[in-house]
Design an enzyme around this catalytic site. Structure first.
Site, PDB file in Angstrom:
ATOM      1  N   GLN A 140      65.795  12.019  19.263  1.00  0.00           N
ATOM      2  CA  GLN A 140      66.944  12.212  18.371  1.00  0.00           C
ATOM      3  C   GLN A 140      67.290  13.694  18.250  1.00  0.00           C
ATOM      4  O   GLN A 140      68.302  14.045  17.655  1.00  0.00           O
ATOM      5  CB  GLN A 140      66.606  11.659  16.978  1.00  0.00           C
ATOM      6  CG  GLN A 140      66.254  10.180  16.963  1.00  0.00           C
ATOM      7  CD  GLN A 140      65.689   9.746  15.619  1.00  0.00           C
ATOM      8  OE1 GLN A 140      66.432   9.641  14.650  1.00  0.00           O
ATOM      9  NE2 GLN A 140      64.384   9.506  15.560  1.00  0.00           N
ATOM     10  N   ASP A 143      67.691  19.946  20.288  1.00  0.00           N
ATOM     11  CA  ASP A 143      67.254  21.330  20.490  1.00  0.00           C
ATOM     12  C   ASP A 143      66.775  21.648  21.900  1.00  0.00           C
ATOM     13  O   ASP A 143      66.514  22.807  22.228  1.00  0.00           O
ATOM     14  CB  ASP A 143      66.150  21.682  19.493  1.00  0.00           C
ATOM     15  CG  ASP A 143      64.996  20.681  19.497  1.00  0.00           C
ATOM     16  OD1 ASP A 143      64.574  20.246  20.596  1.00  0.00           O
ATOM     17  OD2 ASP A 143      64.505  20.339  18.402  1.00  0.00           O
ATOM     18  N   HIS A 158      71.314  11.902  20.710  1.00  0.00           N
ATOM     19  CA  HIS A 158      72.272  12.599  19.848  1.00  0.00           C
ATOM     20  C   HIS A 158      72.912  13.797  20.530  1.00  0.00           C
ATOM     21  O   HIS A 158      73.587  14.600  19.885  1.00  0.00           O
ATOM     22  CB  HIS A 158      71.590  13.043  18.543  1.00  0.00           C
ATOM     23  CG  HIS A 158      71.228  11.909  17.646  1.00  0.00           C
ATOM     24  ND1 HIS A 158      70.295  12.001  16.634  1.00  0.00           N
ATOM     25  CD2 HIS A 158      71.674  10.624  17.597  1.00  0.00           C
ATOM     26  CE1 HIS A 158      70.178  10.836  16.017  1.00  0.00           C
ATOM     27  NE2 HIS A 158      71.002   9.998  16.589  1.00  0.00           N
ATOM     28  N   CYS A 169      90.286  17.644  27.828  1.00  0.00           N
ATOM     29  CA  CYS A 169      90.034  16.911  29.071  1.00  0.00           C
ATOM     30  C   CYS A 169      88.751  16.091  29.040  1.00  0.00           C
ATOM     31  O   CYS A 169      88.505  15.275  29.928  1.00  0.00           O
ATOM     32  CB  CYS A 169      90.019  17.863  30.266  1.00  0.00           C
ATOM     33  SG  CYS A 169      88.555  18.932  30.360  1.00  0.00           S
ATOM     34  N   GLY A 249      57.014  12.060  14.839  1.00  0.00           N
ATOM     35  CA  GLY A 249      57.776  12.972  13.997  1.00  0.00           C
ATOM     36  C   GLY A 249      59.143  12.481  13.602  1.00  0.00           C
ATOM     37  O   GLY A 249      60.091  13.269  13.539  1.00  0.00           O
ATOM     38  N   ASN A 275      52.879  10.873  12.498  1.00  0.00           N
ATOM     39  CA  ASN A 275      53.804  11.426  11.514  1.00  0.00           C
ATOM     40  C   ASN A 275      53.019  12.034  10.359  1.00  0.00           C
ATOM     41  O   ASN A 275      51.852  11.691  10.141  1.00  0.00           O
ATOM     42  CB  ASN A 275      54.731  10.327  10.983  1.00  0.00           C
ATOM     43  CG  ASN A 275      56.095  10.847  10.605  1.00  0.00           C
ATOM     44  OD1 ASN A 275      56.503  11.927  11.017  1.00  0.00           O
ATOM     45  ND2 ASN A 275      56.826  10.078   9.822  1.00  0.00           N
TER      46      ASN A 275
END
Length: 310
Positions: A140, A143, A158, A169, A249, A275
């Site tokens: 997700q 970076d 994403h 265009c 995470g 997590n």
């Protein structure tokens, strides 16, 4: 929408085992899913046998690299939360302000590096590929730290901070310029007292395709926008064939990614969550390993004693 509908139908049809346990096997399976294990030795046995591993990652894996998450209390840039800036409407109203925000994020990321979790995933993919096994990372995050670490089989659901899309265009292109355009040089300070730069549209990033010169936007999925159906189709194919799934995470609250791992678990595939703390989906998984991903993930993905290295 067909993809979402089919996924939702499968989820609805598969999560009723707690209500209609027609066999002792089903009862045992549901009971185990309600009590996720933190036994690393047990996980390592499952890992050693897996042929197709899907790893779903979220903001938590990058937070350990010092990447701002812009989620929850305190997640502000100037006086705005990301949800107020990362929308088509915000860009239409004030493209200069939105580009300042993304320019700031791009510049921050240029100073960040993959942490042990990113590196463990990339090294695991490289090692297992030599054994005829596969690893896919479904992230997700925008970076590109997985890419920096060396991950090859990567699905960025994403989008990416370092890609642009032309609003005229539609051309999508990688863009690692710093600054992305001269007018944004020195702009984007997050301090709440900073005044907007109010850069004219013609001075914002422009398309370089022949004869276009259209306004560029970040190639990321904004709030209110649909995910790329091609990427979602690729994700579904990977989840359909995986025999082990890791959730790393992620809070498991952002849809549609939040239903990926429960969908896999519902068909009996082991899912391991790494997590800081339990999430709404934790009790659907076989394993849960609390703590920083950079600490828990490297030993989980290290070479197993039964692996044959050619």
């Amino acid at each position: 929408m067909c993809l979402f509908q089919s996924t939702a139908r499968r989820l609805v049809s598969q999560v009723h085992c707690g209500l209609k346990a027609s066999s002792s096997k089903k009862q045992k399976f549901c009971l185990e899913m309600a009590r996720p294990s933190s036994n690393m030795a047990d996980f390592r046995e499952v890992f050693a046998k897996a042929k197709h591993i899907a790893i779903i990652t979220g903001a938590g894996v990058s937070a350990e690299s010092g990447v701002p998450t812009f989620r929850g209390a305190g997640g502000f840039w100037r006086k705005w939360q990301a949800q107020e800036l990362a929308t088509p409407g915000a860009f239409a109203r004030n493209p200069s302000r939105v580009w300042e925000f993304y320019h700031y994020r791009r510049e921050v990321m240029l100073s960040k590096h993959p942490n042990p979790a990113h590196i463990a995933i990339a090294e695991c993919e490289k090692r297992l590929s030599k054994q005829g096994r596969s690893v896919v990372v479904i992230t997700q995050n925008i970076d590109e730290l997985h890419r920096k670490a060396g991950t090859k089989h990567l699905l960025e659901i994403h989008g990416s901070l370092f890609k642009t899309r032309c609003t005229s265009c539609g051309n999508v292109a990688a863009n690692y310029k710093s600054p992305i355009c001269p007018a944004l040089s020195g702009k984007g300070a997050p301090d709440p007292d900073t005044e907007d730069a109010a850069i004219p549209v013609e001075d914002l990033p422009q398309c370089e395709e022949d004869g276009c010169n259209g306004l560029l936007r970040p190639h990321v999925v904004w709030f209110g926008e649909a995910l790329d159906p091609g990427v979602l189709t690729a994700v579904e194919k990977e989840l359909d064939i995986c025999d082990l799934c890791l959730v790393v995470g992620t809070s498991s609250v952002v849809y549609p990614a939040a239903m990926f791992a429960p969908q896999v678990s519902a068909r009996g595939v082991p899912v391991a969550e790494f997590n800081m703390e339990p999430t709404p989906a934790t009790n659907k998984f076989r394993f849960h390993f609390p703590g920083p991903c950079g600490t828990t993930l490297p030993p989980a993905l290290a070479r197993h004693e039964t692996e044959i290295i050619s």
